[in-house]
Scaffold this motif. Structure first.
Motif, PDB file in Angstrom:
ATOM      1  N   ALA A 140     -12.426  10.504   7.910  1.00  0.00           N
ATOM      2  CA  ALA A 140     -12.730  11.538   6.920  1.00  0.00           C
ATOM      3  C   ALA A 140     -11.462  12.005   6.224  1.00  0.00           C
ATOM      4  CB  ALA A 140     -13.434  12.717   7.596  1.00  0.00           C
ATOM      5  N   VAL A 141     -10.430  12.300   7.026  1.00  0.00           N
ATOM      6  CA  VAL A 141      -9.166  12.777   6.453  1.00  0.00           C
ATOM      7  C   VAL A 141      -8.478  11.652   5.677  1.00  0.00           C
ATOM      8  CG1 VAL A 141      -6.874  13.691   6.986  1.00  0.00           C
ATOM      9  CG2 VAL A 141      -8.874  14.567   8.202  1.00  0.00           C
ATOM     10  N   LEU A 142      -8.599  10.414   6.154  1.00  0.00           N
ATOM     11  CA  LEU A 142      -8.023   9.284   5.434  1.00  0.00           C
ATOM     12  C   LEU A 142      -8.666   9.145   4.053  1.00  0.00           C
ATOM     13  CD1 LEU A 142      -6.051   6.858   5.651  1.00  0.00           C
ATOM     14  CD2 LEU A 142      -8.034   5.479   6.357  1.00  0.00           C
ATOM     15  N   THR A 143      -9.975   9.360   3.996  1.00  0.00           N
ATOM     16  CA  THR A 143     -10.667   9.306   2.709  1.00  0.00           C
ATOM     17  C   THR A 143     -10.177  10.422   1.787  1.00  0.00           C
ATOM     18  OG1 THR A 143     -12.626   8.395   3.815  1.00  0.00           O
ATOM     19  CG2 THR A 143     -12.929   9.261   1.595  1.00  0.00           C
ATOM     20  N   MET A 144      -9.959  11.606   2.357  1.00  0.00           N
ATOM     21  CA  MET A 144      -9.389  12.708   1.571  1.00  0.00           C
ATOM     22  C   MET A 144      -8.006  12.314   1.052  1.00  0.00           C
ATOM     23  SD  MET A 144     -10.239  16.008   3.987  1.00  0.00           S
ATOM     24  CE  MET A 144     -11.633  15.912   5.120  1.00  0.00           C
ATOM     25  N   TYR A 145      -7.226  11.668   1.913  1.00  0.00           N
ATOM     26  CA  TYR A 145      -5.882  11.240   1.522  1.00  0.00           C
ATOM     27  C   TYR A 145      -5.957  10.207   0.392  1.00  0.00           C
ATOM     28  CZ  TYR A 145      -1.028   9.693   1.921  1.00  0.00           C
ATOM     29  OH  TYR A 145       0.281   9.376   1.653  1.00  0.00           O
ATOM     30  N   GLY A 146      -6.975   9.355   0.460  1.00  0.00           N
ATOM     31  CA  GLY A 146      -7.179   8.384  -0.600  1.00  0.00           C
ATOM     32  C   GLY A 146      -7.486   9.062  -1.928  1.00  0.00           C
ATOM     33  N   ILE A 147      -8.331  10.084  -1.878  1.00  0.00           N
ATOM     34  CA  ILE A 147      -8.664  10.853  -3.081  1.00  0.00           C
ATOM     35  C   ILE A 147      -7.419  11.556  -3.613  1.00  0.00           C
ATOM     36  CG2 ILE A 147     -10.007  12.810  -3.962  1.00  0.00           C
ATOM     37  CD1 ILE A 147     -12.147  12.075  -1.861  1.00  0.00           C
ATOM     38  N   PHE A 148      -6.650  12.148  -2.698  1.00  0.00           N
ATOM     39  CA  PHE A 148      -5.408  12.829  -3.064  1.00  0.00           C
ATOM     40  C   PHE A 148      -4.439  11.855  -3.727  1.00  0.00           C
ATOM     41  CE2 PHE A 148      -0.997  13.821  -1.814  1.00  0.00           C
ATOM     42  CZ  PHE A 148      -0.853  15.083  -2.387  1.00  0.00           C
ATOM     43  N   THR A 149      -4.284  10.674  -3.137  1.00  0.00           N
ATOM     44  CA  THR A 149      -3.377   9.648  -3.669  1.00  0.00           C
ATOM     45  C   THR A 149      -3.849   9.175  -5.042  1.00  0.00           C
ATOM     46  OG1 THR A 149      -2.879   8.913  -1.418  1.00  0.00           O
ATOM     47  CG2 THR A 149      -2.315   7.411  -3.201  1.00  0.00           C
ATOM     48  N   LEU A 158      -7.598   3.936  -4.107  1.00  0.00           N
ATOM     49  CA  LEU A 158      -8.896   3.272  -3.960  1.00  0.00           C
ATOM     50  C   LEU A 158      -8.935   2.425  -2.702  1.00  0.00           C
ATOM     51  CD1 LEU A 158     -11.648   2.744  -5.246  1.00  0.00           C
ATOM     52  CD2 LEU A 158     -10.628   0.818  -6.482  1.00  0.00           C
ATOM     53  N   GLY A 159      -7.816   1.762  -2.397  1.00  0.00           N
ATOM     54  CA  GLY A 159      -7.750   0.950  -1.180  1.00  0.00           C
ATOM     55  C   GLY A 159      -7.898   1.795   0.072  1.00  0.00           C
ATOM     56  N   ILE A 160      -7.267   2.969   0.065  1.00  0.00           N
ATOM     57  CA  ILE A 160      -7.368   3.882   1.212  1.00  0.00           C
ATOM     58  C   ILE A 160      -8.800   4.386   1.366  1.00  0.00           C
ATOM     59  CG2 ILE A 160      -6.622   6.114   2.130  1.00  0.00           C
ATOM     60  CD1 ILE A 160      -3.913   5.618   0.765  1.00  0.00           C
ATOM     61  N   LYS A 214      -5.592  10.857  -7.216  1.00  0.00           N
ATOM     62  CA  LYS A 214      -5.330  11.916  -8.203  1.00  0.00           C
ATOM     63  C   LYS A 214      -3.848  12.056  -8.515  1.00  0.00           C
ATOM     64  CE  LYS A 214      -9.415  14.810  -7.452  1.00  0.00           C
ATOM     65  NZ  LYS A 214      -9.894  16.176  -7.120  1.00  0.00           N
ATOM     66  N   GLN A 215      -2.992  11.563  -7.602  1.00  0.00           N
ATOM     67  CA  GLN A 215      -1.550  11.603  -7.838  1.00  0.00           C
ATOM     68  C   GLN A 215      -1.110  10.506  -8.813  1.00  0.00           C
ATOM     69  OE1 GLN A 215      -0.836  14.801  -6.560  1.00  0.00           O
ATOM     70  NE2 GLN A 215       1.112  13.888  -5.997  1.00  0.00           N
ATOM     71  N   GLY A 216      -2.051   9.679  -9.235  1.00  0.00           N
ATOM     72  CA  GLY A 216      -1.740   8.618 -10.185  1.00  0.00           C
ATOM     73  C   GLY A 216      -1.628   7.241  -9.569  1.00  0.00           C
ATOM     74  N   LYS A 217      -1.641   7.164  -8.226  1.00  0.00           N
ATOM     75  CA  LYS A 217      -1.574   5.877  -7.532  1.00  0.00           C
ATOM     76  C   LYS A 217      -3.004   5.390  -7.290  1.00  0.00           C
ATOM     77  CE  LYS A 217       2.680   7.412  -5.250  1.00  0.00           C
ATOM     78  NZ  LYS A 217       3.345   7.712  -3.954  1.00  0.00           N
ATOM     79  N   LYS A 218      -3.642   4.982  -8.369  1.00  0.00           N
ATOM     80  CA  LYS A 218      -5.083   4.720  -8.334  1.00  0.00           C
ATOM     81  C   LYS A 218      -5.456   3.525  -7.464  1.00  0.00           C
ATOM     82  CE  LYS A 218      -6.009   6.994 -12.731  1.00  0.00           C
ATOM     83  NZ  LYS A 218      -6.624   6.918 -14.067  1.00  0.00           N
TER      84      LYS A 218
END
Length: 217
Positions: free
Chosen positions: A72-81, A91-93, A83-87
């Motif tokens: 769950a937190v990894l998915t949040m981190y993926g969303i955060f990443t 998406l891979g995360i 939005k930081q521009g590292k699309k």
């Protein structure tokens, strides 16, 4: 059976708290690492407990909420990443939980049981997460972290889906009561209490069940 039904709201509260923790932590990667280490430690502990205690009939310990929380937190981190521009990285995360499950299934189809068990013990995946795809509810609560009403609405929608499927997980709808009443203030610091209490109480309950089972058999 009754006890397992009554605790259905608990994982949703865990997910909600993980959203808060991830949002406010100064080191998101370290937060992820703690959950991953918790997953590994509990897997090892499960094996040790089951080595010395066995329930009549071969019932194994399947609980490991750390898998759900990490994913769950990894998915949040993926969303955060993302939005930081590292699309692409983001998406891979986000897709990792599903990719890991696909890899595990490929091992299963190849008939390599030992490799499958090792892979699943090291890499958390949706395949063996306690609450499976329910962990994506945490991702939605993260997306709507600034709108409590939308967070509650997501819980209600998921609860209705489970109700229509005839699964008792719909009782998680009652988690909206403490979630809606949360005032956003930090309570007494008990940072590592959960990391110790959760696996410890599972192991103690399993040992008690094993002792009682063997005496009655």
């Amino acid at each position: 059976m009754v006890a397992s039904t009554l605790i259905r709201p608990v994982p949703i509260i865990f997910f909600f708290v993980s959203v808060i923790g991830f949002t406010h932590t100064h080191d998101k990667q370290r937060y992820l690492l703690r959950l991953l280490v918790g997953f590994w430690v509990m897997n090892i502990g499960n094996l040790i407990v089951q080595h010395f205690y066995q329930i009549h009939g071969g019932q194994a310990i399947t609980n490991n909420i750390f898998a759900d929380l990490f994913l769950a937190v990894l998915t949040m981190y993926g969303i955060f990443t993302f939005k930081q521009g590292k699309k692409l990285l983001g998406l891979g995360i986000i897709l990792y939980p599903i990719i890991a499950s696909i890899v595990a299934l490929l091992f299963v189809q190849a008939g390599n049981g030992a490799l499958t068990q090792i892979f699943l013990a090291i890499f958390p995946s949706v395949l063996l997460a306690e609450y499976n795809f329910l962990l994506y509810l945490a991702a939605l609560m993260y997306l709507f972290r600034h709108n409590r009403n939308l967070q509650v609405l997501c819980i209600v929608i998921f609860s209705i889906i489970y109700l229509l499927m005839g699964q008792t997980q719909w009782i998680m709808i009652f988690s909206i009561i403490p979630i809606y009443l949360y005032n956003g203030q930090k309570g007494r610091s008990m940072k590592y209490f959960f990391y110790i209490f959760y696996p410890a109480h599972i192991w103690v309950l399993y040992i008690i069940a094993a002792i009682m089972s063997n005496r009655l058999s």
